[in-house]
Design an enzyme around this catalytic site. Structure first.
Site, PDB file in Angstrom:
ATOM      1  N   ASP A  36      11.228 -64.676  38.641  1.00  0.00           N
ATOM      2  CA  ASP A  36      12.063 -64.185  39.735  1.00  0.00           C
ATOM      3  C   ASP A  36      13.490 -63.993  39.213  1.00  0.00           C
ATOM      4  O   ASP A  36      13.870 -64.582  38.194  1.00  0.00           O
ATOM      5  CB  ASP A  36      12.049 -65.174  40.906  1.00  0.00           C
ATOM      6  CG  ASP A  36      12.451 -64.536  42.220  1.00  0.00           C
ATOM      7  OD1 ASP A  36      11.557 -64.123  42.980  1.00  0.00           O
ATOM      8  OD2 ASP A  36      13.675 -64.438  42.483  1.00  0.00           O
ATOM      9  N   ASP A  60      15.332 -60.174  35.241  1.00  0.00           N
ATOM     10  CA  ASP A  60      15.569 -58.955  36.011  1.00  0.00           C
ATOM     11  C   ASP A  60      14.474 -57.958  35.629  1.00  0.00           C
ATOM     12  O   ASP A  60      14.531 -57.331  34.571  1.00  0.00           O
ATOM     13  CB  ASP A  60      16.952 -58.386  35.703  1.00  0.00           C
ATOM     14  CG  ASP A  60      17.258 -57.111  36.485  1.00  0.00           C
ATOM     15  OD1 ASP A  60      16.365 -56.628  37.231  1.00  0.00           O
ATOM     16  OD2 ASP A  60      18.374 -56.591  36.347  1.00  0.00           O
ATOM     17  N   TYR A 152       9.903 -45.248  48.240  1.00  0.00           N
ATOM     18  CA  TYR A 152       8.994 -46.391  48.183  1.00  0.00           C
ATOM     19  C   TYR A 152       7.545 -45.915  48.224  1.00  0.00           C
ATOM     20  O   TYR A 152       6.696 -46.391  47.464  1.00  0.00           O
ATOM     21  CB  TYR A 152       9.292 -47.311  49.362  1.00  0.00           C
ATOM     22  CG  TYR A 152       8.503 -48.594  49.380  1.00  0.00           C
ATOM     23  CD1 TYR A 152       8.799 -49.638  48.518  1.00  0.00           C
ATOM     24  CD2 TYR A 152       7.490 -48.792  50.318  1.00  0.00           C
ATOM     25  CE1 TYR A 152       8.095 -50.828  48.556  1.00  0.00           C
ATOM     26  CE2 TYR A 152       6.781 -49.982  50.371  1.00  0.00           C
ATOM     27  CZ  TYR A 152       7.089 -50.998  49.492  1.00  0.00           C
ATOM     28  OH  TYR A 152       6.388 -52.180  49.536  1.00  0.00           O
ATOM     29  N   LYS A 156       4.738 -46.522  45.393  1.00  0.00           N
ATOM     30  CA  LYS A 156       3.545 -47.317  45.660  1.00  0.00           C
ATOM     31  C   LYS A 156       2.254 -46.504  45.513  1.00  0.00           C
ATOM     32  O   LYS A 156       1.204 -47.059  45.180  1.00  0.00           O
ATOM     33  CB  LYS A 156       3.646 -47.954  47.045  1.00  0.00           C
ATOM     34  CG  LYS A 156       4.733 -49.023  47.141  1.00  0.00           C
ATOM     35  CD  LYS A 156       4.588 -50.094  46.064  1.00  0.00           C
ATOM     36  CE  LYS A 156       5.527 -51.267  46.262  1.00  0.00           C
ATOM     37  NZ  LYS A 156       5.416 -52.277  45.166  1.00  0.00           N
ATOM     38  N   ALA A 185       5.615 -56.748  56.438  1.00  0.00           N
ATOM     39  CA  ALA A 185       5.450 -58.200  56.472  1.00  0.00           C
ATOM     40  C   ALA A 185       6.720 -58.879  56.951  1.00  0.00           C
ATOM     41  O   ALA A 185       7.835 -58.359  56.795  1.00  0.00           O
ATOM     42  CB  ALA A 185       5.078 -58.729  55.089  1.00  0.00           C
ATOM     43  N   THR A 187       9.000 -60.949  55.949  1.00  0.00           N
ATOM     44  CA  THR A 187       9.595 -61.518  54.748  1.00  0.00           C
ATOM     45  C   THR A 187      11.064 -61.128  54.676  1.00  0.00           C
ATOM     46  O   THR A 187      11.529 -60.268  55.434  1.00  0.00           O
ATOM     47  CB  THR A 187       8.893 -61.002  53.476  1.00  0.00           C
ATOM     48  OG1 THR A 187       9.208 -59.612  53.309  1.00  0.00           O
ATOM     49  CG2 THR A 187       7.388 -61.191  53.543  1.00  0.00           C
TER      50      THR A 187
END
Length: 254
Positions: A36, A60, A152, A156, A185, A187
C-alpha cells in the site's frame, strides 16, 4: 483452512476491499505481503492481524519501479508467491473534455499498468512453486460503460481483457487468472466516483441513482468482494480461469 501454508500478495491492501481480503487470507491460513502507499494504514493492518502473518510493504504502484519492486520485495519477504490479488486502482478523470493528461496517465498506470507489471513479475515465482492464482480487480464499469467515469471504464475493460489473455497464456503453468468486478462499494474511494465536485448533495444524489439501478437495492460491502476473491484463489476454484465475476447485486444481469 482454505489457504493453509499459502503465500499471498495483496496490493492496495490497507483499506476497503483490500483490507478485507488480507483479513480473510490470514484467517484462512495464508501469510500475506500487504502492499500500500500508506505506511500508517499498513501499521494498523499489522497491529490488527499480526506481524508474523502480515508483511507490510510501502510502494507507489502508479510508477513502474514501484509496481515491480514491491512484488520483488513481497516474494523475498515471503519466500515465494502462490497468490496475487492485484487490487490497486483509482477513479480517474470524470470527462474526456479538457482532459488532464497527467491525471489520465496516472489512472491508467494505477489501474492497468500496475496490474500488468505485477502479474509479469510474479508469474515466474508461481511457476517455480508449481502454479498459483492471480486475481485482478476490475469493476462493473469494466463490463458495461460508465457515464460518470469514462477513463475508469476504459481502464477496467482493459483489465478484463488482460485477465482473459493471461488465463490462456498461463494455463499450461497451472496459473489461474481471474478478475472480480464489483459494483459501487462502501469504501473510502466511493466519493471519488459519486462526489467529484465536492458537493455533498450531488454525491448523495449520485449514490441514490446507483443504488436505484441495483436490483438488490444497496451498495456492495468490501467483505463481499473479499469473499469472492477468497473463493477464486482457493482450491475450490481449481478449474476456474479466465472468468470476470460480477459482485454487483444483479446490476449487470440486465
Amino acid at each position: 483452512m482454505r489457504l493453509q501454508g499459502k503465500l499471498a500478495i495483496v496490493t492496495a491492501a490497507a483499506s476497503g476491499m483490500g483490507r478485507a481480503g488480507v483479513e480473510r487470507f490470514v484467517r484462512e491460513g495464508a501469510r500475506v505481503a500487504a502492499i500500500d502507499i500508506s505506511a500508517e494504514a499498513l501499521d494498523r493492518l499489522v497491529a490488527d492481524f499480526g506481524a508474523g502473518k502480515v508483511v507490510p510493504i510501502v510502494a507507489d504502484l502508479s510508477t513502474p519501479d514501484g509496481a515491480r519492486d514491491s512484488i520483488d520485495q513481497a516474494v523475498a519477504a515471503l519466500g515465494g508467491a502462490d497468490i496475487l490479488w492485484a487490487h490497486a486502482g483509482m477513479p480517474g478523470p470524470a470527462s474526456v473534455e479538457n482532459l488532464d493528461i497527467d491525471a489520465y496517465r496516472k489512472a491508467i498506470d494505477l489501474n492497468v499498468t500496475s496490474a500488468t507489471l505485477g502479474a509479469g513479475q510474479v508469474a515466474a515465482h508461481m511457476r517455480a512453486r508449481g502454479g498459483g492464482a492471480i486475481v485482478f480487480t476490475s469493476s462493473i464499469s469494466g463490463l458495461v460503460g460508465s457515464m460518470m467515469s469514462p477513463i475508469y471504464s476504459a481502464a477496467k475493460w482493459a483489465v478484463v481483457g488482460l485477465t482473459k489473455s493471461l488465463a490462456l497464456a498461463l494455463a499450461g503453468d497451472n496459473i489461474r487468472v481471474n478478475v472480480v468486478c464489483p459494483g459501487l462499494a462502501d469504501t473510502p474511494m466511493k466519493a471519488g466516483f459519486t462526489g467529484r465536485s465536492g458537493d455533498p448533495a450531488e454525491a448523495a444524489a449520485n449514490e441514490a441513482k446507483v443504488v436505484g439501478a441495483v436490483p438488490m437495492g444497496r451498495l456492495v460491502k468490501p467483505g463481499e468482494v473479499a469473499d469472492a476473491v477468497l473463493w477464486l484463489v482457493s482450491d475450490e476454484a481449481s478449474f476456474v480461469t479466465g472468468v470476470a465475476l460480477p459482485v454487483d447485486g444483479g446490476f449487470t444481469a440486465r
